[in-house]
Enzyme design. Structure first.
Site, PDB file in Angstrom:
ATOM      1  N   ASP A  37       0.780  -1.300   0.111  1.00  0.00           N
ATOM      2  CA  ASP A  37       0.012   0.319   0.356  1.00  0.00           C
ATOM      3  C   ASP A  37       0.470   1.446   0.335  1.00  0.00           C
ATOM      4  OD1 ASP A  37      -3.127  -0.073   1.480  1.00  0.00           O
ATOM      5  OD2 ASP A  37      -2.161   2.405   1.015  1.00  0.00           O
ATOM      6  N   TYR A 160     -12.566   8.842 -14.066  1.00  0.00           N
ATOM      7  CA  TYR A 160     -12.667   7.034 -13.286  1.00  0.00           C
ATOM      8  C   TYR A 160     -13.782   6.268 -14.310  1.00  0.00           C
ATOM      9  CZ  TYR A 160     -13.192   4.008  -9.371  1.00  0.00           C
ATOM     10  OH  TYR A 160     -13.753   3.223  -8.887  1.00  0.00           O
ATOM     11  N   LYS A 164     -11.119   3.020 -15.615  1.00  0.00           N
ATOM     12  CA  LYS A 164     -12.025   1.468 -15.274  1.00  0.00           C
ATOM     13  C   LYS A 164     -12.387   0.811 -16.105  1.00  0.00           C
ATOM     14  CE  LYS A 164     -11.119   1.879 -10.708  1.00  0.00           C
ATOM     15  NZ  LYS A 164     -10.175   0.927 -10.168  1.00  0.00           N
ATOM     16  N   THR A 195     -16.311   0.975   1.775  1.00  0.00           N
ATOM     17  CA  THR A 195     -14.682   1.865   1.951  1.00  0.00           C
ATOM     18  C   THR A 195     -14.529   1.833   2.268  1.00  0.00           C
ATOM     19  OG1 THR A 195     -14.347   1.695   0.062  1.00  0.00           O
ATOM     20  CG2 THR A 195     -14.359  -0.468  -0.041  1.00  0.00           C
TER      21      THR A 195
END
Length: 257
Positions: A37, A160, A164, A195
């Site tokens: 990460d 985005y 994607k 999340t």
């Protein structure tokens, strides 16, 4: 539950959200897992929690948009565990792009940031993962795309959605290119899965996004990160040995409309 005893797995964006759940899911299935990460504190905390439970996991901080970091990550995984059998490329970020200006008002800086985090990261990860796998008996890769790549999602911006969609095409291209060399490549497209990213603009805004999206999902409950992790684990397992180039919506039926 698929058995990953003896397998080595690399998971990016493993500090939180779907990445953290994926790392945990593989570890509970018996895999040795390298977590990575850009947020060292989050990644180390997840790793330490799993190590306290007795799992064989390690952490290496890496920026998945930087090739030197990705190359070092794959190399360190192999040096630490002796192999790389499976990779889950989870890195992605819509925050700077989502719910922002209209397409014609978007800044070039915002566009390029989103392309780097959500698309370049997957390209670089697959490049170095596949380079190892094709010389060492093959492997399996699962990328994380988005429903925004498949249909219009108003809460996601143009950059985005485009990034994607690029992940989908990279997945399919690689799946055909390397099928005869033992590498399978698939991706999941999550539905409404809360999340930490949902709350980057604040908990209230995150809940507003969930409330906006959930009516489009026939199964009217949010999806747990562990459910996305289960789908990734299945796609990378021997049980899915003839599945490659597939985009699996884990979306409560959204794309079935």
């Amino acid at each position: 539950m698929s058995n990953y005893q003896g397998k080595v797995v690399l998971v990016t964006a493993a500090g939180a959200g779907i990445g953290s759940a994926t790392a945990e899911g593989f570890a509970r299935r018996g895999a040795r897992v390298m977590l990575s990460d850009i947020n060292a504190a989050a990644g180390e905390a997840t790793t330490e929690r799993l190590r306290e439970e007795g799992f064989d996991v390690r952490f290496l901080r890496a920026d998945a948009t930087e090739e030197a970091d990705v190359e070092a990550l794959v190399r360190k995984t192999v040096e630490t565990f002796g192999a790389l059998h499976v990779a889950a490329n989870v890195v992605g970020d819509a925050h700077r792009d989502a719910s922002g200006p209209e397409f014609h008002q978007q800044s070039l800086e915002s566009w390029e940031h989103t392309q780097a985090v959500s698309l370049r990261s997957v390209f670089l990860s697959m490049k170095h993962e596949i380079a190892y796998m094709i010389d060492h008996g093959g492997g399996a890769i699962c990328n994380v795309t988005s429903l925004a790549a498949l249909l219009y999602v108003g809460a996601s911006g143009a950059a985005y959605a485009a990034a994607k969609a690029g992940v989908v095409r990279l997945t399919k291209f690689a799946s055909v290119s390397y099928a005869d060399r033992g590498v399978r490549v698939n991706c999941i497209a999550p539905g409404v899965t809360p999340t930490e990213a949902y709350n980057k603009a604040g908990a209230e805004m995150g809940q507003m996004v969930i409330d906006h999206l959930l009516p489009f999902q026939p199964i009217k409950r949010v999806i747990a990160t562990s459910e996305q992790a289960d789908a990734i684990a299945w796609l990378c397992s021997a049980d899915a040995g003839m599945v490659t180039g597939h985009v699996l919506p884990v979306d409560g039926g959204w794309t079935a409309r």
